[in-house]
Design an enzyme around this catalytic site. Structure first.
Site, PDB file in Angstrom:
ATOM      1  N   GLY A   1      -7.083  -7.726   1.079  1.00  0.00           N
ATOM      2  CA  GLY A   1      -7.185  -8.304   2.416  1.00  0.00           C
ATOM      3  C   GLY A   1      -6.581  -9.689   2.524  1.00  0.00           C
TER       4      GLY A   1
ATOM      5  N   ARG B   1       0.839  -1.216   0.000  1.00  0.00           N
ATOM      6  CA  ARG B   1       0.000   0.000   0.000  1.00  0.00           C
ATOM      7  C   ARG B   1       0.872   1.264   0.000  1.00  0.00           C
ATOM      8  NH1 ARG B   1      -5.075  -1.430   4.018  1.00  0.00           N
ATOM      9  NH2 ARG B   1      -6.324  -2.410   2.400  1.00  0.00           N
TER      10      ARG B   1
ATOM     11  N   GLY C   1     -12.438  -4.475   1.270  1.00  0.00           N
ATOM     12  CA  GLY C   1     -13.835  -4.028   1.285  1.00  0.00           C
ATOM     13  C   GLY C   1     -14.194  -3.261   0.028  1.00  0.00           C
TER      14      GLY C   1
ATOM     15  N   LYS D   1     -17.866 -16.208   5.423  1.00  0.00           N
ATOM     16  CA  LYS D   1     -19.337 -16.191   5.434  1.00  0.00           C
ATOM     17  C   LYS D   1     -19.973 -15.905   4.084  1.00  0.00           C
ATOM     18  CE  LYS D   1     -20.022 -14.938  10.202  1.00  0.00           C
ATOM     19  NZ  LYS D   1     -20.253 -13.828  11.105  1.00  0.00           N
TER      20      LYS D   1
HETATM   21  P1  AMP Z   1     -13.517 -13.232   4.737  1.00  0.00           P
HETATM   22  O1  AMP Z   1     -13.096 -12.108   5.616  1.00  0.00           O
HETATM   23  O2  AMP Z   1     -14.987 -13.474   4.677  1.00  0.00           O
HETATM   24  O3  AMP Z   1     -12.863 -13.185   3.361  1.00  0.00           O
HETATM   25  O4  AMP Z   1     -12.979 -14.555   5.416  1.00  0.00           O
HETATM   26  C1  AMP Z   1     -11.616 -14.818   5.636  1.00  0.00           C
HETATM   27  C2  AMP Z   1     -11.533 -15.761   6.794  1.00  0.00           C
HETATM   28  O5  AMP Z   1     -12.260 -16.949   6.479  1.00  0.00           O
HETATM   29  C3  AMP Z   1     -10.127 -16.204   7.134  1.00  0.00           C
HETATM   30  O6  AMP Z   1      -9.782 -15.643   8.370  1.00  0.00           O
HETATM   31  C4  AMP Z   1     -10.245 -17.718   7.212  1.00  0.00           C
HETATM   32  O7  AMP Z   1      -9.611 -18.248   8.357  1.00  0.00           O
HETATM   33  C5  AMP Z   1     -11.742 -17.957   7.300  1.00  0.00           C
HETATM   34  N1  AMP Z   1     -12.132 -19.282   6.840  1.00  0.00           N
HETATM   35  C6  AMP Z   1     -11.859 -19.833   5.657  1.00  0.00           C
HETATM   36  N2  AMP Z   1     -12.320 -21.098   5.606  1.00  0.00           N
HETATM   37  C7  AMP Z   1     -12.922 -21.348   6.787  1.00  0.00           C
HETATM   38  C8  AMP Z   1     -13.585 -22.497   7.331  1.00  0.00           C
HETATM   39  N3  AMP Z   1     -13.700 -23.621   6.634  1.00  0.00           N
HETATM   40  N4  AMP Z   1     -14.079 -22.400   8.572  1.00  0.00           N
HETATM   41  C9  AMP Z   1     -13.939 -21.253   9.271  1.00  0.00           C
HETATM   42  N5  AMP Z   1     -13.322 -20.139   8.811  1.00  0.00           N
HETATM   43  C10 AMP Z   1     -12.825 -20.198   7.577  1.00  0.00           C
END
Ligand code: AMP
Length: 397
Positions: free
Chosen positions: A355, A35, A378, A202
């Site tokens: 990210g 960055r 984001g 999620k």
């Molecule tokens: P996001 O911020 O939604 O892109 O999610 C990223 C996060 O998803 C990372 O910190 C990962 O550790 C988590 N993650 C990925 N796969 C899994 C899983 N199978 N169960 C729980 N957390 C997960």
């Protein structure tokens, strides 16, 4: 929206809103300075035109009014000085719009750089406060926004301040222009087959992006924690894996829409499971149809990696957002690292959303092999969702 090259800045005092919110390790060392590097082009462009340059950024989330050292931009200034190779020192103000900042701004000479302290030390920043924005604006002639990673937030230095400048006195910096143009060009006119790889924790956070992408892509690969909501929606037992039960219907709707549109929709066919969310318990790999009761899926398995590699093999454009597993734990990082290698190996255009995903590509040593790694998580997600960013709107106003 003006780009820096479209406006007259010679000899002026220029404010550049940067995104210096860089990751650091537990000892305070900067672990990824992309960055900061990303801002160099705009800074050099202004210095080469005899400008006085004032830089500002937020850094993490300090309590407003409390100047804690760990939130200071001091480490950023040191790195910036090394990267810019300036003969003169870069001055760091002790405050944002206080006596020190104002005095240092007034004493600034042509070709010099002043960095204001963490914008979020001031409560007005996150409140998009006009009075605070006016204080910032009073120090400069020209406003430049080069903080792509912060453009999705209507904060004072991004929104209110930009609105105080006439169109001929404000512009997007080179990094911001590049980020927006890249997403724009790719999404509006992709070379096909166009594949979206979506992972992360999620479904809820990526649902809108997924919906929008279904109108544009030829194939979707789903991994990470969000895959389990889709697997459950298909009737699979998912044990204690991460799931959003309230989104099962939405997940079904997304899969039906994909089928109707002829978009190929791929879910993991095997997963690494463990009895707990931990890397110090025994884990094993099982097919997605045989997740044992009480166990949770924490990474995609080797068969999924091979399947996804085949899916990607003819891709001409790939957009990747979200890790395939809990990559922060080495034991569950393999699926994400291999996904990174497979995307990097593609001869097509490869775009990595910011990210965590950029972090995976960095750990995998693949950043140089990707066509474009965005500096904003984001903000890039908002662009995939088809939203306009407040920072861009304010530049156009
Ligand atoms: P996001 O911020 O939604 O892109 O999610 C990223 C996060 O998803 C990372 O910190 C990962 O550790 C988590 N993650 C990925 N796969 C899994 C899983 N199978 N169960 C729980 N957390 C997960």
């Amino acid at each position: 929206m003006n780009s820096l090259k479209d406006i007259e800045i010679t000899g002026k005092t220029v404010f550049i809103r940067c995104d210096f919110n860089v990751p650091k390790d537990e000892d305070g060392n900067i672990t990824d300075d992309r960055r900061i590097r990303g801002a160099l082009q705009s800074i050099r462009y202004c210095l080469d035109r005899d400008c006085k340059v004032i830089l500002a950024s937020h850094y993490e989330r300090p309590e407003p009014g409390i100047y804690e050292e760990k939130f200071s931009l001091a480490a950023v200034v040191t790195r910036l000085h090394t990267l810019l190779k300036l003969a003169s020192d870069i001055n760091l103000a002790k405050d944002v719009v206080g006596l020190d900042a104002k005095a240092k701004a007034a004493a600034l000479k042509v070709g010099e750089v002043l960095v204001l302290e963490n914008l979020r030390y001031e409560a007005g920043e996150t409140k998009n406060d006009m009075a605070f924005a006016k204080e910032l604006a009073s120090m400069v002639d020209i406003y430049v926004n080069d903080a792509f990673g912060a453009c999705h937030r209507a904060h004072a230095s991004i929104d209110a301040m930009a609105r105080l400048f006439a169109p001929e006195h404000k512009a997007a910096g080179f990094l911001l222009s590049k980020e927006v143009n890249f997403f724009d060009k790719t999404l509006s006119n992709p070379i096909r087959p166009f594949v979206a790889v979506v992972g992360g924790s999620k479904v809820s956070g990526k649902l809108e992006a997924l919906r929008q992408l279904l109108d544009k892509v030829d194939k979707v690969i789903i991994g990470g924690g969000m895959a389990f909501t889709f697997l459950k929606a298909k009737g699979y037992e998912i044990g204690n894996s991460l799931v959003e039960d309230d989104l099962l219907d939405e997940a079904r709707t997304v899969m039906i829409k994909a089928r109707k549109k002829g978009v190929k929709f791929y879910l993991p066919v095997d997963v690494i499971v463990a009895p707990e969310f931990s890397d110090s318990v025994p884990s094993k790999y099982v097919t997605s149809q045989e997740i044992p009761e009480g166990w949770m899926g924490l990474d995609i398995g080797p068969a999924s990696t091979r399947l996804f590699r085949t899916v990607l093999s003819d891709a001409q454009t790939i957009i990747w957002n979200g890790p395939m597993g809990v990559y922060e734990m080495d034991k569950y990082a393999k699926g994400s690292l291999k996904m990174s290698h497979n995307i990097a190996d593609s001869n097509g255009t490869t775009i990595v959303g910011g990210g965590d995903t950029a972090d995976v590509a960095l750990r995998a040593g693949d950043v140089e092999e990707m066509t474009f790694v965005s500096t904003g998580g984001g903000a890039s997600l908002n662009l995939l969702e088809g939203k306009t960013l407040p920072g861009i709107e304010a530049l156009k106003a």
